[in-house]
Write a protein that holds these residues in place. Structure first.
Motif, PDB file in Angstrom:
ATOM      1  N   ASP A  21       1.394   0.811   7.989  1.00 60.23           N
ATOM      2  CA  ASP A  21       1.823   2.151   7.000  1.00 60.23           C
ATOM      3  C   ASP A  21       2.375   2.175   7.778  1.00 60.23           C
ATOM      4  O   ASP A  21       2.531   2.715   8.833  1.00 60.23           O
ATOM      5  CB  ASP A  21       0.714   2.867   6.038  1.00 60.23           C
ATOM      6  N   SER A  55       3.530   0.674  -1.173  1.00 64.28           N
ATOM      7  CA  SER A  55       3.302   0.785  -0.093  1.00 64.28           C
ATOM      8  C   SER A  55       1.862  -0.039   0.392  1.00 64.28           C
ATOM      9  O   SER A  55       1.726  -1.549  -0.308  1.00 64.28           O
ATOM     10  CB  SER A  55       1.076   2.093  -1.281  1.00 64.28           C
ATOM     11  N   PRO A  56       1.516  -0.388   1.478  1.00 65.61           N
ATOM     12  CA  PRO A  56       0.213  -0.983   1.959  1.00 65.61           C
ATOM     13  C   PRO A  56      -0.796  -2.226   0.820  1.00 65.61           C
ATOM     14  O   PRO A  56      -0.917  -2.415   1.056  1.00 65.61           O
ATOM     15  CB  PRO A  56      -0.602  -0.519   3.329  1.00 65.61           C
TER      16      PRO A  56
END
Length: 217
Positions: free
Chosen positions: A34, A12-13
């Protein structure tokens, strides 16, 4: 300076948190976009999705791993001043092959078919093997699969006329360092910068990555 940070296919970010914190401490803006959406998009759709999350001008766009497929389109959509490829796939701009066409050449054979989000031991072995225990814990928490069909199937057009920096981790167990070095030369016309790290140097060596980003922006 603005930096737009693009997560890879297995994080994920949050994977960019440490680098972003260092960039901000040095007086820069850092925005980790994202790319995950309810449905798969074409390359241009992901570029616009990144554009929608950024409100600045002329950033350096940084992509990790498989999202190198999307980096040129995102950089063009954001009118980027530069692109940085971190342990990233560099598209075959002149030959027209897709990532799927190059899987055997690009990936370590033991990695092909592995889903690290379903197997933390494999994630540690292939992605985070050079992390200290605290960092490994954070890295495992960041695991998330992002694997739209377009990443494997997209065939790139001409290379964008945007300056590139390529960072190759010499202990990468996922993408072959020798492949990345050659792709940097042949496809972007640059000599890769090498870092003593595994596939996720933004996790294991955030200060070095931040230093390279600010030094080459």
């Amino acid at each position: 300076m603005d930096f737009v940070l693009v997560h890879g296919t297995t994080q994920s970010p949050a994977g960019w948190d440490r680098v972003a914190k260092l960039l901000r401490a040095a007086g820069h803006r850092a925005i980790a976009v994202d790319l995950l959406t309810p449905a798969d998009l074409p390359v241009e759709g992901y570029a616009q999705h990144a554009r929608d999350q950024y409100d600045g001008e002329r950033p350096v766009v940084v992509a990790h791993s498989g999202t190198g497929v999307l980096l040129p389109a995102i950089a063009e959509a954001l009118d980027a001043r530069a692109m940085t490829w971190v342990a990233a796939y560099i598209p075959d701009f002149s030959g027209g092959r897709s990532l799927r066409d190059e899987v055997v050449e690009l990936f370590a054979p033991e990695w092909i078919g592995v889903d690290p989000t379903a197997d933390p031991a494999k994630a540690s072995e292939f992605l985070f093997h050079d992390c200290d225990p605290e960092t490994e814990h954070l890295a495992l928490d960041s695991l998330r699969l992002f694997s739209p069909a377009v990443l494997a199937a997209h065939r790139a057009g001409p290379a964008p006329e945007i300056p590139s920096t390529v960072i190759v981790p010499t202990r990468d167990r996922t993408l072959k360092p020798e492949w990345m070095r050659q792709a940097a030369r042949d496809r972007l016309g640059v000599t890769a910068l090498e870092i003593d790290a595994g596939h996720c140097p933004h996790m294991s060596r955030p200060a070095e990555i931040a230093g390279i980003l600010t030094g080459h922006a």
